[in-house]
Every structure is written in C-alpha cells, then in structure tokens.
Design a protein around this motif. Sequence first.
Motif, PDB file in Angstrom:
ATOM      1  N   PRO A 136       0.805  -1.224   0.000  1.00 29.11           N
ATOM      2  CA  PRO A 136       0.000   0.000   0.000  1.00 29.11           C
ATOM      3  C   PRO A 136       0.838   1.273   0.000  1.00 29.11           C
ATOM      4  CG  PRO A 136       0.137  -0.884   2.212  1.00 29.11           C
ATOM      5  CD  PRO A 136       0.869  -1.858   1.328  1.00 29.11           C
ATOM      6  N   VAL A 137       1.797   1.354  -0.928  1.00 24.54           N
ATOM      7  CA  VAL A 137       2.663   2.509  -1.009  1.00 24.54           C
ATOM      8  C   VAL A 137       3.132   2.641  -2.451  1.00 24.54           C
ATOM      9  CG1 VAL A 137       4.715   1.169  -0.409  1.00 24.54           C
ATOM     10  CG2 VAL A 137       4.686   3.631   0.030  1.00 24.54           C
ATOM     11  N   ALA A 138       3.324   3.879  -2.903  1.00 23.65           N
ATOM     12  CA  ALA A 138       3.678   4.106  -4.301  1.00 23.65           C
ATOM     13  C   ALA A 138       5.088   3.655  -4.624  1.00 23.65           C
ATOM     14  CB  ALA A 138       3.518   5.595  -4.639  1.00 23.65           C
ATOM     15  N   ASN A 139       5.955   3.711  -3.645  1.00 19.25           N
ATOM     16  CA  ASN A 139       7.368   3.436  -3.872  1.00 19.25           C
ATOM     17  C   ASN A 139       7.672   1.948  -3.713  1.00 19.25           C
ATOM     18  OD1 ASN A 139      10.209   3.390  -3.760  1.00 19.25           O
ATOM     19  ND2 ASN A 139      10.145   3.898  -1.587  1.00 19.25           N
ATOM     20  N   ALA A 140       8.166   1.318  -4.777  1.00 21.05           N
ATOM     21  CA  ALA A 140       8.422  -0.125  -4.758  1.00 21.05           C
ATOM     22  C   ALA A 140       9.519  -0.501  -3.778  1.00 21.05           C
ATOM     23  CB  ALA A 140       8.807  -0.597  -6.164  1.00 21.05           C
ATOM     24  N   PHE A 141      10.510   0.371  -3.596  1.00 24.61           N
ATOM     25  CA  PHE A 141      11.642   0.009  -2.750  1.00 24.61           C
ATOM     26  C   PHE A 141      11.287  -0.042  -1.270  1.00 24.61           C
ATOM     27  CE2 PHE A 141      14.047   1.856  -6.432  1.00 24.61           C
ATOM     28  CZ  PHE A 141      14.549   0.646  -6.863  1.00 24.61           C
ATOM     29  N   ASP A 142      10.214   0.615  -0.891  1.00 23.92           N
ATOM     30  CA  ASP A 142       9.793   0.578   0.499  1.00 23.92           C
ATOM     31  C   ASP A 142       9.557  -0.861   0.950  1.00 23.92           C
ATOM     32  OD1 ASP A 142       8.629   2.387   2.844  1.00 23.92           O
ATOM     33  OD2 ASP A 142       7.213   0.745   2.543  1.00 23.92           O
ATOM     34  N   ALA A 143       9.071  -1.701   0.033  1.00 19.35           N
ATOM     35  CA  ALA A 143       8.785  -3.097   0.360  1.00 19.35           C
ATOM     36  C   ALA A 143      10.054  -3.917   0.564  1.00 19.35           C
ATOM     37  CB  ALA A 143       7.935  -3.729  -0.750  1.00 19.35           C
ATOM     38  N   PRO A 160       3.572  10.927  -0.182  1.00 21.68           N
ATOM     39  CA  PRO A 160       3.350   9.717  -0.992  1.00 21.68           C
ATOM     40  C   PRO A 160       4.310   9.595  -2.167  1.00 21.68           C
ATOM     41  CG  PRO A 160       1.273  10.826  -0.534  1.00 21.68           C
ATOM     42  CD  PRO A 160       2.350  11.747  -0.079  1.00 21.68           C
ATOM     43  N   SER A 161       4.794  10.720  -2.702  1.00 24.72           N
ATOM     44  CA  SER A 161       5.698  10.681  -3.850  1.00 24.72           C
ATOM     45  C   SER A 161       7.162  10.666  -3.443  1.00 24.72           C
ATOM     46  CB  SER A 161       5.439  11.894  -4.757  1.00 24.72           C
ATOM     47  OG  SER A 161       5.600  13.110  -4.036  1.00 24.72           O
ATOM     48  N   GLU A 162       7.424  10.501  -2.167  1.00 25.79           N
ATOM     49  CA  GLU A 162       8.798  10.545  -1.669  1.00 25.79           C
ATOM     50  C   GLU A 162       9.653   9.425  -2.266  1.00 25.79           C
ATOM     51  OE1 GLU A 162      12.106  11.614   0.911  1.00 25.79           O
ATOM     52  OE2 GLU A 162      10.346  12.641   0.124  1.00 25.79           O
ATOM     53  N   THR A 163      10.875   9.771  -2.652  1.00 26.64           N
ATOM     54  CA  THR A 163      11.852   8.785  -3.114  1.00 26.64           C
ATOM     55  C   THR A 163      12.770   8.454  -1.950  1.00 26.64           C
ATOM     56  OG1 THR A 163      11.808   9.666  -5.365  1.00 26.64           O
ATOM     57  CG2 THR A 163      13.699   8.327  -4.748  1.00 26.64           C
ATOM     58  N   PRO A 164      12.896   7.192  -1.582  1.00 23.31           N
ATOM     59  CA  PRO A 164      13.703   6.853  -0.398  1.00 23.31           C
ATOM     60  C   PRO A 164      15.191   6.972  -0.683  1.00 23.31           C
ATOM     61  CG  PRO A 164      13.002   4.856  -1.487  1.00 23.31           C
ATOM     62  CD  PRO A 164      12.352   5.990  -2.237  1.00 23.31           C
ATOM     63  N   SER A 165      15.981   7.017   0.379  1.00 22.18           N
ATOM     64  CA  SER A 165      17.431   6.940   0.221  1.00 22.18           C
ATOM     65  C   SER A 165      17.819   5.464   0.241  1.00 22.18           C
ATOM     66  CB  SER A 165      18.136   7.689   1.354  1.00 22.18           C
ATOM     67  OG  SER A 165      17.940   7.037   2.590  1.00 22.18           O
ATOM     68  N   ILE A 166      18.727   5.094  -0.656  1.00 21.23           N
ATOM     69  CA  ILE A 166      19.126   3.693  -0.805  1.00 21.23           C
ATOM     70  C   ILE A 166      20.638   3.611  -0.830  1.00 21.23           C
ATOM     71  CG2 ILE A 166      19.007   1.657  -2.280  1.00 21.23           C
ATOM     72  CD1 ILE A 166      16.356   2.632  -3.331  1.00 21.23           C
ATOM     73  N   ARG A 167      21.189   2.738  -0.010  1.00 23.45           N
ATOM     74  CA  ARG A 167      22.628   2.496  -0.011  1.00 23.45           C
ATOM     75  C   ARG A 167      22.879   1.005   0.075  1.00 23.45           C
ATOM     76  NH1 ARG A 167      22.743   6.490   4.247  1.00 23.45           N
ATOM     77  NH2 ARG A 167      23.040   8.569   3.395  1.00 23.45           N
ATOM     78  N   ILE A 168      24.001   0.585  -0.494  1.00 21.49           N
ATOM     79  CA  ILE A 168      24.412  -0.817  -0.439  1.00 21.49           C
ATOM     80  C   ILE A 168      25.774  -0.880   0.249  1.00 21.49           C
ATOM     81  CG2 ILE A 168      25.021  -2.866  -1.770  1.00 21.49           C
ATOM     82  CD1 ILE A 168      23.115  -1.913  -3.944  1.00 21.49           C
ATOM     83  N   ASN A 169      25.825  -1.552   1.382  1.00 23.74           N
ATOM     84  CA  ASN A 169      27.078  -1.733   2.133  1.00 23.74           C
ATOM     85  C   ASN A 169      27.780  -0.415   2.434  1.00 23.74           C
ATOM     86  OD1 ASN A 169      26.723  -4.483   2.243  1.00 23.74           O
ATOM     87  ND2 ASN A 169      28.092  -4.941   0.555  1.00 23.74           N
ATOM     88  N   GLY A 170      27.044   0.485   3.056  1.00 23.84           N
ATOM     89  CA  GLY A 170      27.645   1.709   3.554  1.00 23.84           C
ATOM     90  C   GLY A 170      27.663   2.843   2.555  1.00 23.84           C
ATOM     91  N   GLY A 186      17.777  -3.923 -18.022  1.00 29.98           N
ATOM     92  CA  GLY A 186      19.085  -3.695 -18.622  1.00 29.98           C
ATOM     93  C   GLY A 186      19.389  -2.268 -19.006  1.00 29.98           C
ATOM     94  N   ILE A 187      18.431  -1.356 -18.882  1.00 30.25           N
ATOM     95  CA  ILE A 187      18.614   0.040 -19.271  1.00 30.25           C
ATOM     96  C   ILE A 187      18.757   0.906 -18.029  1.00 30.25           C
ATOM     97  CG2 ILE A 187      17.602   2.009 -20.477  1.00 30.25           C
ATOM     98  CD1 ILE A 187      18.504  -0.259 -22.295  1.00 30.25           C
ATOM     99  N   PRO A 188      19.818   1.741 -17.926  1.00 31.40           N
ATOM    100  CA  PRO A 188      19.963   2.617 -16.754  1.00 31.40           C
ATOM    101  C   PRO A 188      18.803   3.605 -16.659  1.00 31.40           C
ATOM    102  CG  PRO A 188      22.009   2.508 -18.017  1.00 31.40           C
ATOM    103  CD  PRO A 188      20.953   1.866 -18.858  1.00 31.40           C
ATOM    104  N   VAL A 189      18.267   3.754 -15.446  1.00 31.30           N
ATOM    105  CA  VAL A 189      17.189   4.720 -15.207  1.00 31.30           C
ATOM    106  C   VAL A 189      17.486   5.483 -13.928  1.00 31.30           C
ATOM    107  CG1 VAL A 189      15.426   3.367 -16.402  1.00 31.30           C
ATOM    108  CG2 VAL A 189      15.784   3.032 -13.948  1.00 31.30           C
ATOM    109  N   ASP A 190      16.895   6.650 -13.817  1.00 37.36           N
ATOM    110  CA  ASP A 190      17.026   7.438 -12.604  1.00 37.36           C
ATOM    111  C   ASP A 190      16.170   6.831 -11.502  1.00 37.36           C
ATOM    112  OD1 ASP A 190      15.952   9.995 -10.870  1.00 37.36           O
ATOM    113  OD2 ASP A 190      17.987  10.309 -11.628  1.00 37.36           O
ATOM    114  N   GLN A 191      16.609   7.007 -10.254  1.00 41.19           N
ATOM    115  CA  GLN A 191      15.855   6.421  -9.139  1.00 41.19           C
ATOM    116  C   GLN A 191      14.429   6.951  -9.084  1.00 41.19           C
ATOM    117  OE1 GLN A 191      17.726   6.802  -5.317  1.00 41.19           O
ATOM    118  NE2 GLN A 191      15.903   6.147  -4.198  1.00 41.19           N
ATOM    119  N   THR A 192      14.239   8.218  -9.422  1.00 40.72           N
ATOM    120  CA  THR A 192      12.891   8.791  -9.382  1.00 40.72           C
ATOM    121  C   THR A 192      11.966   8.128 -10.395  1.00 40.72           C
ATOM    122  OG1 THR A 192      13.554  10.538 -10.919  1.00 40.72           O
ATOM    123  CG2 THR A 192      13.751  11.010  -8.574  1.00 40.72           C
TER     124      THR A 192
END
Length: 997
Positions: A136-143, A160-170, A186-192
């Motif tokens: 129940p949230v617009a942002n897929a990464f929240d899950a 609701p339109s917030e883009t989360p901060s994401i980091r991998i290993n620090g 396979g295509i680079p896209v912006d996080q937004t």
Amino acid sequence: MKKVLLVLLALCTFVLNDVFAQSRKITGKVLGSDDGLPVTGATVRVVNSTIGVQTDANGNFSINVPSNATSLAISFIGFTTQNVSIAGKDVVDVKLQANNNQLTDVVVIGYGSGKRAANVVGTVSTVSSKEIENKPVANAFDALQGKVAGLQIFTSSGEPSETPSIRINGVGSLTASSSPLFLLDGIPVDQTTITSLNPNDFEDVTVLKDASSTSIYGARAANGVIYITTKKGSTNRPSTIQITTQAGIAKIANKDFFNRLMNAQQLLDFRLNIPTGLPGALTQQGVNDIRTQFGANTDTKWYDYFYKDQTPTFQTVANVNGGGGKTTYYVSAGYYKQPGLAYRSNYERYTLRSNINSVVNNWMQFGLNLSGGYDIRQTNPYGSNSTARGLGLLAAPYYPTVDPSGNDYTFIPGWNAYNPRYRASKNIDPRNKTSFNPTGYIQLTPFKGLTLKSQAGLDAYDYRFSTIRLPSYLGSINNGSVREEFQRNITRTVTNTAEYRFSFLQKNHMSVLAGQESIDNSFSGFWGSSTGQVDDRLILLNNGPSSRDLASYKSEYSFHSLFGRVSYDFDTRYFVDASIRQDKSSRFGANNRSATFWSVGGMWKLKEESFLKEVNWLDDLSLRVSTGTTGNSDFGVDNQNYLSLALGSTNTYNGGAGLAISAPGNPDLTWEKQQNTTFDVTATVFDKVRLDVAFYNRVTTQMLLAVPYAYTTGYSSIYQNIGKLKNWGWDVSLDFDVYKNRSKKAYITPYLNFNFNQNKVQELFNGKNYWVQQGTGVAWVVGQPVSFLYPIWKGVNSQTGLPEWYVPGADPGVTRKDDNAITNTFNTAGLQQNTGIGRYPKLNGGFGLNAGYQGFTLAAQFSFSTKKYLINNDRYFYENPSQFAGYNQYTTITDYWKQPGDVTRFPKYGVQFTQFDSRLIEDASFLRLKVFTLGYSVPESLLKRTKAIKGLNLFLTGRNLLTFTKYTGPDPEVDSNLALGTNPNTKQYTIGLDVKF
C-alpha cells in the motif's frame, strides 16, 4: 602362447564390434522448467549402467547408449532427478523440475545470459515479485526494507511521492553520490523513475553487491547495482487475466512526538510559575484573560489540524499474460491514489506496460517493452522552519480553530497565523509527470553457442509544475502570482554484446562476452512567472501584469564504454570469472576522461567434492571470493556535467551585457574509484536451513571533493580527485523451514538478515587531519568514522544552575572530556569537537516470518536500524521556553533548575535552555513492523465450478503498524545528519482482492 593371444584379440575385436554395432547415439538438450534456461553441467546417465556425460554450456548433450537401453536419468543439484524414455528416439529434450528455489533462481549478472544463483560467482540477492507487489505505497523500494542484507532503505518523509534513500554496504563517498546504479530490463534509469512505475509489473529485483557482479558496469557502479526485471508472458502455461484491487486508509505512523507537547492547562501552569519579569511569565490575571478570550475549555491538538486524521488509499491493476506459438506477451494497466496526510499533499498515478517477446526462427528472436506512466502530485512545502506545518505545533493549545458558531477561522486568533487548511487551499503547486521507458532488443544465434544481441532503451520524462498564489488569498488580496516550469529529461542507451558459450573435454564449460555501450543524456527546461492576477479564474501567466520573468536552461552528458567478461567452470565445481570495462565520460577533464575497471572472482562448490558428497545433511556449501574496481561519476550536485570545465557566465555591467569567469575548471578531473574485495560462504543443511555470510572491504580513492580555496582566488572551492574512505563489514542472511507439509500446504519459515558496517576516513586534502562541514554538525576526521562535531554538553551545575560544556583540546578532531576544562559560556565555533558519535548507522537489517496452512498465508516483515544518530533540530524550538516565550513546548521543560542542589535537565530560567550542542544528537535507532499481510486463497476445487476463475485471493495488509524508538522527533527514519519539521511516515491498513481468470 602367441596363438592364444591372437585368438583372444580376435575374440575381443568381435565382441567390441558387436557392441558398437548395437549401440546408438542420443542427443538432446536439458532446460529448467521454471525459466527455460539451459542447465549447464547436468548429468545424463544411462539407467542401470555407468555410462554418462554432462551437458555443455548450452545444455546440450550427446551420449552413446547400448541398443538395449530404455531410459536416461538426468540430474542436477537443485532439480528433481528425472528418468526419460528413449525407446524409438534419437533426440530427447528434457525440462527439469526445480526442487529448491534457493538454488535455481536465475539472476542477472551483467549483460549476456542469466545464470542460476547456485552458479554465480558474485554476491547477489534477489527479491521476488511476491515480496514487492500489492504493497500500500507508491514506492516499490519501500517493500524491500529489511529484506536484503546490506541494502539500507530509509523513507525520510510521509509524502506519498517521496523517493527513499538507498545504499548498499555503507557510504561509498564523502561528497559524491552514494546511490546505486538502477537498471530496468538492462537500461539505466534514474531512481525517481521507479516511483512512476507499477511495482506489480516487477518480476524480481536483484541486488548486485560485490566487484564480480558490478565491475562489468564500471561507470557509476561503485555503490552497487539494483537490477529490476519486469514480467513476461509464457507459452508453457495457459493465458491468464489477473485483476488486483485494494483499498484502505493511511494514518500517522507514530504519534509519540505529538504527545510530548503540553496541553493547554500544562502550558498555562508552566507560564504561571515562571519568575515574574522573565520571558513568557504570566500572572493569574493573565491566565484568566487568556481563558476568557479564547475559551475556558479550549485545548487544541494542533497536529490534528496540520495533518488529516486519515486519508483513503486505493489501487487497482490488471494484466493479461500468456503466449501462442513462439510469441509471449504481458500487458498491464494500473491506477494508484494516495492523498498525503499533510494538507496540500497528494499522489495519483496511471501506468501502462506491454512486454512482447517473439522467437522468429531458430536463429533470431526479438522483444519490445513499452512502459508509460502519468502522475499528478502535490507536496506540502511547509517543513523546516515554517510554522505553517513543520513547526506548527509551537502554536499554543489554548488558541481556538473555530469561531463561536463552529466555523473554521481563516485567521487563527492569538496565533496570528492563517489556518493551515485555508493556506493550503489558496497556495497550490499542481505538478504532473509523464514518463516513457521503452526497451527493445534483437538477438541472433548464427551458430551454436554464439549469441549476438543489440538493445536500446530510453529513460524519458516530461515534468511540469506550477506554483500558484490565488488572488483571493487574504495574505495578498488581488495580487496573485504564477510560476510555470517545464522540464524534459531523456537518457538514451544503446548496448551491443556478443557472447559465446561452449564446452570442451566434457567437464569444462566456458563463456566469453564482449560488448559496447553508449549512453547520452539531455536535460532542458524553461520557466516563466508573473504577479498581479486579480481573479482566481484567470491565473495564467499572461493575466499577471507585474514582475514578469522567464529563463531557460540545458545540460548534457554522455558515456561510451567497451567491456568484456570471461567465465569458466570445471565440472560445475570450480568457477572463475573475470571482467574488464573501459569508460569515457564527458563529465571529466580532457586529460582524464577514460578509466578502466576490472574484477576477478572464483567459487568453489565444496559440496561437490567426494569428501562431502555423501554427507546427507549437507545440501550445499559454496565459497566465493572476488575483488575488483568500479567508478563513480556522480558528483551529487546540480551542475555536475561541467565541473571539469572553466566556465563563463553573463552579467550586467554599466547597463550593458558582460561576461565573467564563473568556474575555474579542472582538466585533470577524473573518476572516483573504488576497490571492493569480498569473501562469501553459503550453506544449506538438512534441506531446511540456508545461511549466507559475506565479509567485504570497500576502499574509495580519488574522491570527487570540492577542496576549499582562499576566497582571494575568486573561488570558494575547486573539485579535485583526492582523499580516501574505507567501508568494511558483514552481510548475514539466514532463513529456515521450521515446519513444512506439502499435502496440507503448510509451512513456517522465519528469516533474519543484517548488515554490520563501519567506515573510516583515511585521507583528506592538503595534509589536513580533519575538516568541518560548516553548518552540518558533521566532520571528517582522519582515522575516524564520519562523525558528528558539536560542543559536548556536560550538564547543569547543581549549585549555580548554569549550563556547562567541555572545552576542546588543540585538535577538535580528538574527543576531550576533561572535568577540569569546562565552561559555562557557549560558543558554537569555539567549543565544537568530535563527539565520537558516528554519522551513519552501524547495523541495519530485518527479520520476519512467512507461514501458511490450507490456503491461509501470513507474512510479517520487521526492519531495524541501530547505532543510528540524528540531530533533532526540533528540540531547539520545543525545549527553549525563554527563547520562544509563549509558544508551546515539550513537557520536559518543567525540569529546570530552581535552587542550589537541584539536579536537573535544564539550567535556571532566563538562561537559554537548549543550544546547538551534543544534547540534540539523539539515538534514532528504530524497529518497525514494516509489513504484515494475512491472506486466504480459495481452494481450486471450489473455483472449478465457476469454469472461469482460476484463482481467488483475499488479503489484509498493514504497513508501519508498530514503531519502537527512543528518538523524540517526528520520525526516526530520516536519513540525514539533521531533522527539522519532518513530515512523518504513515501507516496503512488495506484490504485487497486478487482474481485470476
């Protein structure tokens, strides 16, 4: 004797000739039934014999079998052994059924063909669609929060339109971006871009963490890679129509912050007890006057006025997927709506996707993915220092919001501020975004083992946003204002690869990949503004006669890359791969535009060794080691495309147009580089317990730092490649089957994963041992983690009632707490020193439970972060009654010094209660019940009677249902050094229905 030997030789020759005359050749191919990919290294054996071979890199085999042989046994780890009849057959193609999803999931490793997780040298983690869809949230990464060890996801706002901060290993850099590279098919896209997509279209999300899996991407992969694969149709199963809909409500996730403030009576009692003559003091007559003027029983809960008590959420998605002949399709449409809890906050999204793949003949296939989205959004802008929301709770609770007739005040009496609902209705900022993300490819197989592939795609959007003050707004009556802005961003990617897979000497399997990639981006926009509109119905730009202005802007960059990879395994037991990539970027200086990145990795499947093969309780044991380099070209600032260039700008001089040097440039500027070394062990025991433990060491050099310069040079700083940062830590994942009963569809599977990360600044610029980031409360100290640098609070002197702070030593980078060196005179610059408190959390992770029984399912997902610290700037306002006299405050302010001997939190009244010191640095560790889902699937036996419905699921889902934290601000999940006026996270309750036809 010679005659005897001749007779025996003749007899043997006769027998052998007879045997070979009666044998025959069987050829075929072994594929996985779940994905149709070749199974490399599968054993093909003649039943009841010792004759056997292994499949090659393309799953092919060829075996000579006796004429009396009737069947073959095909086996491979992670699959159910299958016996197939060969009676009357010369060609046998087999599809093996998976028996352990952990070992057979196919992952993307960077261009070329996918590989099974069990055969991947790199450290990767994959989250399936079941974990992502229907949240129940617009942002897929929240899950994904708390689902992957090493993947840190924080949602810093309730928008609701917030883009989360994401980091991998620090954190991989001190100033450049620490966000991973995002790939969509396979295509680079912006996080937004991800926010504009429908998460129900995702097949899986793969997180690539180590050098073996990321170095092939070279540029921008220093912070890891997140690869999103969208769903496809299939010819192996009947076509289906799926409709999913859910509805619910959203509320504030945690109200502890709001409940810390005083009610009306508490605030009046506090002010009544303030010594006469000091700020905020009231007499009894003053209290009586307030109650007479504003109502004897008025006790406004302002958070109920700045935030809605609850808002509806709704989403529905529909897809059709299947295939016919050699063509598969997946077509979907989706709608999502969630108004924010803060007034003037809203998000509404429409999405459409069509994925088509077709095999033209035995040497050619192609695919086309078309994805489009349109969203309408508004965000509440009144955070930070604004009393229109962010600091709105400073309003005294004895001020009323409605008049004696029960109507809302437009202007709140006493508070002398506009009603936030009124303000929101008169100051609007409608925004809309149209996104388009097509991807197409053509793949050729001119001869066995060779695959040629060309792929192209776009990450494109048009973004229009307005800022409007209606002429009817009483704060500026008959003087409206309008600003309209339009942006267009297009990133084009073209990739060409050639991959050759082959086997030799039966047990040796190899693949060689070579490729080329070009990426270019164009970002442009323009805006216009005017003021003086006099009618709410006429608020176009041309309706404003005053302050007319306009501007346009444009920015471009490009990357050009060559890359290659070699992968080899012996007997599907020993694996080695190596990759190399050269990148050129327009962002860097003419002298240093190119950089080369590389990796090498190996894996040893110990379980396949003879000394472990017969150990029945051990199902899998693998050791992985890799090292390699990656690059970062994201400076993390708006003008990053031209920082290497000496730039000029226009100005006005003596009434005419002029030119001025605006940036000095640096022709030697080049890539920030990182080397990552990883050791990883995975094991499965008793076919129940699965464990993955990885240790990594990331060292970033040549960091993209804005090095300070003396202002006499004409510039405050110049970007250089300098400095060194180290991250190291552990990723641990564990899940196990407590109970499993296939006949009853019963299972209980708890899981735990976490990342323990430490960072250390190893080198700065100009030989400095430390550097203070002005205005942030954060410092870089050589030999220390990135740390908070603030005056360190000692306490209140119990005899004098005065505040005391520790006096720092000669080196503020070294923490000094000397009871013989204290002061009661506050000075921010003079007292700041290393607090010894790290800026970034050390431990992040999650745990949970998946369970089911006879169609009922339960999933509980917790996420946590510990050793997370945050400057709670809100307390500066809510614990400072003498500085903000008459405003509402925390109930804690009653604990102030009154007489000698008092041991209190705050000094005596009249002395500032709270300064910007170490007291504001709070432990923002938290534990959240991120997702809780209860579902029920109607039995197929009942659905068969409908002759139409193939599946029917009901589910209840909650998000952020529980929050445990000691942090006293609005929300602990903020990913920043400082929080002020945060729009808090939300909790959702939804009910949903999923139907398949």
